[in-house]
Design a protein around this motif. Structure first.
Motif, PDB file in Angstrom:
ATOM      1  N   ALA A 159       0.752  -1.226   0.015  1.00  0.00           N
ATOM      2  CA  ALA A 159      -0.071  -0.018   0.072  1.00  0.00           C
ATOM      3  C   ALA A 159       0.852   1.163  -0.183  1.00  0.00           C
ATOM      4  O   ALA A 159       1.953   1.309   0.780  1.00  0.00           O
ATOM      5  CB  ALA A 159      -0.953  -0.045   1.144  1.00  0.00           C
ATOM      6  N   PRO A 160       0.708   2.105  -0.731  1.00  0.00           N
ATOM      7  CA  PRO A 160       0.957   3.599  -0.725  1.00  0.00           C
ATOM      8  C   PRO A 160       1.048   4.127   0.598  1.00  0.00           C
ATOM      9  O   PRO A 160       0.055   4.058   1.565  1.00  0.00           O
ATOM     10  CB  PRO A 160       0.283   4.359  -1.872  1.00  0.00           C
ATOM     11  N   LEU A 161       1.899   5.226   1.128  1.00  0.00           N
ATOM     12  CA  LEU A 161       1.567   6.018   2.049  1.00  0.00           C
ATOM     13  C   LEU A 161       1.513   7.301   1.608  1.00  0.00           C
ATOM     14  O   LEU A 161       2.471   7.880   0.811  1.00  0.00           O
ATOM     15  CB  LEU A 161       2.654   5.853   3.200  1.00  0.00           C
ATOM     16  N   TRP A 162       0.769   8.347   2.235  1.00  0.00           N
ATOM     17  CA  TRP A 162       0.237   9.617   1.830  1.00  0.00           C
ATOM     18  C   TRP A 162       0.760  10.592   3.055  1.00  0.00           C
ATOM     19  O   TRP A 162       0.182  10.171   4.107  1.00  0.00           O
ATOM     20  CB  TRP A 162      -0.867   9.899   1.366  1.00  0.00           C
ATOM     21  N   ASP A 163       1.662  11.412   2.794  1.00  0.00           N
ATOM     22  CA  ASP A 163       1.831  12.417   3.831  1.00  0.00           C
ATOM     23  C   ASP A 163       0.673  13.586   3.745  1.00  0.00           C
ATOM     24  O   ASP A 163       0.984  14.169   2.651  1.00  0.00           O
ATOM     25  CB  ASP A 163       3.154  12.924   3.867  1.00  0.00           C
ATOM     26  N   VAL A 164       0.031  13.855   4.733  1.00  0.00           N
ATOM     27  CA  VAL A 164      -1.275  14.806   4.512  1.00  0.00           C
ATOM     28  C   VAL A 164      -1.519  15.762   5.541  1.00  0.00           C
ATOM     29  O   VAL A 164      -1.180  15.578   6.612  1.00  0.00           O
ATOM     30  CB  VAL A 164      -2.536  13.876   4.205  1.00  0.00           C
ATOM     31  N   SER A 165      -1.854  17.104   4.892  1.00  0.00           N
ATOM     32  CA  SER A 165      -2.426  18.131   5.916  1.00  0.00           C
ATOM     33  C   SER A 165      -3.741  18.454   5.254  1.00  0.00           C
ATOM     34  O   SER A 165      -4.098  18.096   4.207  1.00  0.00           O
ATOM     35  CB  SER A 165      -1.325  19.206   5.825  1.00  0.00           C
ATOM     36  N   LEU A 182      -4.459  13.619  -6.490  1.00  0.00           N
ATOM     37  CA  LEU A 182      -3.560  14.718  -6.308  1.00  0.00           C
ATOM     38  C   LEU A 182      -2.108  14.342  -6.556  1.00  0.00           C
ATOM     39  O   LEU A 182      -1.806  13.252  -6.225  1.00  0.00           O
ATOM     40  CB  LEU A 182      -3.724  15.338  -4.692  1.00  0.00           C
ATOM     41  N   ALA A 183      -1.463  15.031  -7.075  1.00  0.00           N
ATOM     42  CA  ALA A 183       0.004  15.229  -7.484  1.00  0.00           C
ATOM     43  C   ALA A 183       0.549  15.570  -5.953  1.00  0.00           C
ATOM     44  O   ALA A 183       0.091  16.474  -5.290  1.00  0.00           O
ATOM     45  CB  ALA A 183       0.354  16.168  -8.455  1.00  0.00           C
ATOM     46  N   GLU A 184       1.836  15.198  -5.946  1.00  0.00           N
ATOM     47  CA  GLU A 184       2.886  15.672  -4.591  1.00  0.00           C
ATOM     48  C   GLU A 184       2.619  17.240  -4.571  1.00  0.00           C
ATOM     49  O   GLU A 184       2.827  17.848  -5.630  1.00  0.00           O
ATOM     50  CB  GLU A 184       4.050  15.168  -4.610  1.00  0.00           C
ATOM     51  N   GLY A 185       2.523  17.796  -3.535  1.00  0.00           N
ATOM     52  CA  GLY A 185       2.506  18.969  -3.106  1.00  0.00           C
ATOM     53  C   GLY A 185       1.041  20.062  -3.640  1.00  0.00           C
ATOM     54  O   GLY A 185       0.970  21.176  -3.397  1.00  0.00           O
ATOM     55  N   ALA A 186       0.314  19.222  -4.142  1.00  0.00           N
ATOM     56  CA  ALA A 186      -0.923  19.855  -4.665  1.00  0.00           C
ATOM     57  C   ALA A 186      -2.348  20.043  -3.590  1.00  0.00           C
ATOM     58  O   ALA A 186      -2.225  19.084  -2.618  1.00  0.00           O
ATOM     59  CB  ALA A 186      -1.714  19.165  -5.892  1.00  0.00           C
ATOM     60  N   HIS A 239      -1.297  19.151   9.962  1.00  0.00           N
ATOM     61  CA  HIS A 239      -0.541  18.026   9.508  1.00  0.00           C
ATOM     62  C   HIS A 239      -1.302  16.786  10.159  1.00  0.00           C
ATOM     63  O   HIS A 239      -1.465  16.632  11.292  1.00  0.00           O
ATOM     64  CB  HIS A 239       0.752  18.286   9.839  1.00  0.00           C
ATOM     65  N   LEU A 240      -1.625  15.959   9.446  1.00  0.00           N
ATOM     66  CA  LEU A 240      -2.279  14.552   9.953  1.00  0.00           C
ATOM     67  C   LEU A 240      -1.348  13.102   9.828  1.00  0.00           C
ATOM     68  O   LEU A 240      -1.517  12.144  10.395  1.00  0.00           O
ATOM     69  CB  LEU A 240      -3.539  14.177   8.690  1.00  0.00           C
ATOM     70  N   GLY A 241      -0.060  13.375   9.305  1.00  0.00           N
ATOM     71  CA  GLY A 241       0.997  12.454   9.203  1.00  0.00           C
ATOM     72  C   GLY A 241       0.547  11.683   8.194  1.00  0.00           C
ATOM     73  O   GLY A 241       0.181  12.089   7.122  1.00  0.00           O
ATOM     74  N   GLN A 242       1.392  10.214   8.283  1.00  0.00           N
ATOM     75  CA  GLN A 242       1.399   9.766   7.108  1.00  0.00           C
ATOM     76  C   GLN A 242      -0.261   8.711   6.995  1.00  0.00           C
ATOM     77  O   GLN A 242      -0.369   8.034   8.235  1.00  0.00           O
ATOM     78  CB  GLN A 242       2.355   8.442   7.075  1.00  0.00           C
ATOM     79  N   LEU A 243      -0.849   8.703   5.965  1.00  0.00           N
ATOM     80  CA  LEU A 243      -2.141   7.745   5.985  1.00  0.00           C
ATOM     81  C   LEU A 243      -1.970   6.796   4.837  1.00  0.00           C
ATOM     82  O   LEU A 243      -1.340   6.926   3.742  1.00  0.00           O
ATOM     83  CB  LEU A 243      -2.939   8.595   5.571  1.00  0.00           C
ATOM     84  N   GLY A 244      -2.522   5.493   5.052  1.00  0.00           N
ATOM     85  CA  GLY A 244      -2.630   4.559   3.939  1.00  0.00           C
ATOM     86  C   GLY A 244      -4.002   4.327   3.669  1.00  0.00           C
ATOM     87  O   GLY A 244      -4.888   4.866   4.157  1.00  0.00           O
ATOM     88  N   PRO A 245      -4.124   3.519   2.548  1.00  0.00           N
ATOM     89  CA  PRO A 245      -5.637   3.060   2.296  1.00  0.00           C
ATOM     90  C   PRO A 245      -6.528   2.527   3.425  1.00  0.00           C
ATOM     91  O   PRO A 245      -5.879   1.767   4.306  1.00  0.00           O
ATOM     92  CB  PRO A 245      -5.204   1.891   1.253  1.00  0.00           C
ATOM     93  N   ALA A 301       3.233  14.754   0.310  1.00  0.00           N
ATOM     94  CA  ALA A 301       4.236  13.552  -0.231  1.00  0.00           C
ATOM     95  C   ALA A 301       3.619  12.313  -0.306  1.00  0.00           C
ATOM     96  O   ALA A 301       2.534  12.090   0.498  1.00  0.00           O
ATOM     97  CB  ALA A 301       5.760  13.705   0.735  1.00  0.00           C
ATOM     98  N   ILE A 302       4.097  11.587  -1.205  1.00  0.00           N
ATOM     99  CA  ILE A 302       3.505  10.324  -1.326  1.00  0.00           C
ATOM    100  C   ILE A 302       4.725   9.233  -1.698  1.00  0.00           C
ATOM    101  O   ILE A 302       5.894   9.505  -2.212  1.00  0.00           O
ATOM    102  CB  ILE A 302       2.723  10.296  -2.663  1.00  0.00           C
ATOM    103  N   ALA A 303       4.535   8.146  -1.031  1.00  0.00           N
ATOM    104  CA  ALA A 303       5.803   6.933  -1.086  1.00  0.00           C
ATOM    105  C   ALA A 303       5.006   5.969  -1.497  1.00  0.00           C
ATOM    106  O   ALA A 303       4.048   5.251  -0.882  1.00  0.00           O
ATOM    107  CB  ALA A 303       6.296   6.743   0.579  1.00  0.00           C
ATOM    108  N   PRO A 304       5.166   5.757  -3.019  1.00  0.00           N
ATOM    109  CA  PRO A 304       4.433   4.735  -3.438  1.00  0.00           C
ATOM    110  C   PRO A 304       4.667   3.402  -3.021  1.00  0.00           C
ATOM    111  O   PRO A 304       5.955   3.035  -2.172  1.00  0.00           O
ATOM    112  CB  PRO A 304       5.353   4.676  -5.076  1.00  0.00           C
ATOM    113  N   GLY A 305       3.832   2.348  -3.162  1.00  0.00           N
ATOM    114  CA  GLY A 305       3.864   0.975  -2.605  1.00  0.00           C
ATOM    115  C   GLY A 305       5.380   0.326  -3.300  1.00  0.00           C
ATOM    116  O   GLY A 305       5.397   0.582  -4.489  1.00  0.00           O
TER     117      GLY A 305
END
Length: 264
Positions: free
Chosen positions: A113-119, A191-195, A171-177, A214-218
């Motif tokens: 699973a990818p990880l999304w760094d989200v705010s 969304l693209a990174e930074g969008a 900032h919500l931290g890192q989220l996964g599916p 930011a996104i960390a692809p699986g």
């Protein structure tokens, strides 16, 4: 829908009423301006069901409903159809070679699973409250217009959020599916990174302005980690194909009016 426009379905002399098709049609989708598509899907589903039940009875099968969950059992018709397919379909076991060949087609399809760094910024409301929802949306749109795509100003704007994350600049931290509500995740995936989302996103919590930091692809998973998943998918596909072939065989020897078994 005017049921007089659609005939009853008759399968080998067994009539399925327009009322039954209309009730089934509610379980099928179709364009709003073409209600006949949902009707045809429903007529087809009921015709197939009738064919299978007739064949099960012809073979003298008896229903033995399984328990699907606490106080939830198959209906007798469902049990009969299951018994028929168990008897009639011969599915060859999936071989190791077939599983590996499927994996080798495109190993990068199978990832962790990818990880999304989200705010985010939340303008809270109860979506069922029309006035409150409109007021919160207006507030969210005003915040979004003030940001005007400026990611650097996001943390400052997040001080006006109704979420506890405002203390951390949203900032919500890192989220996964599966870590957030479906509407939020669906927006993240676009969304693209930074969008930042171009419009506020409504969930059961209210209106969100979301930034994907930011996104960390699986990571691509090794064969041994996905072997069972691929095998199950191949077995399911083989079962579906054999079921279609069986229904087509029954249909060729049947008399059906009011429904078509051709793909819709």
């Amino acid at each position: 829908m005017n049921m007089t426009l659609f005939p009853d379905v008759v399968v080998n002399g067994e009539t399925i009423s327009s009322a039954a098709v209309a009730a089934e049609a509610q379980n099928h989708t179709g364009p709003r301006d073409k209600p006949g598509i949902a009707w045809r899907k429903a007529a087809q589903a009921l015709a197939i069901r009738a064919l299978l039940l007739q064949e099960a009875k012809r073979r003298g099968l008896s229903p033995d409903p399984l328990e699907l969950g606490p106080n939830r059992f198959e209906t007798e018709d469902e049990a009969l159809i299951r018994a028929l397919l168990d008897e009639a379909l011969a599915i060859a076991p999936v071989t190791e070679a077939a599983v590996r060949a499927e994996w080798e087609k495109a190993p990068d399809r199978y990832r962790s699973a990818p990880l999304w760094d989200v705010s985010h910024i939340l303008c809270a409301c109860d979506p069922r409250d029309e006035a409150g929802r409109a007021q919160a949306e207006a507030r969210a749109r005003a915040l979004l217009a003030r940001l005007d795509g400026d990611a650097k100003g996001f943390a400052a704007a997040a001080r006006e959020s109704d979420c506890g994350s405002k203390a951390a600049g949203g900032h919500l931290g890192q989220l996964g599916p599966g870590d957030t509500v479906p509407e939020f995740e669906a927006a993240l995936r676009t969304l693209a990174e930074g969008a930042i989302t171009p419009a506020p996103v409504l969930s059961r919590h209210g209106w969100h302005i979301i930034r994907l930091n930011a996104i960390a692809p699986g990571q691509v998973l090794p064969y041994h980690a996905v072997r069972s998943r691929i095998a199950q998918a191949l077995e399911k596909a083989a079962w579906a194909s054999a079921s279609r072939d069986f229904v087509e065989t029954l249909a060729r020897g049947a008399r059906i009016t009011g429904a078509s078994l051709a793909p819709i």
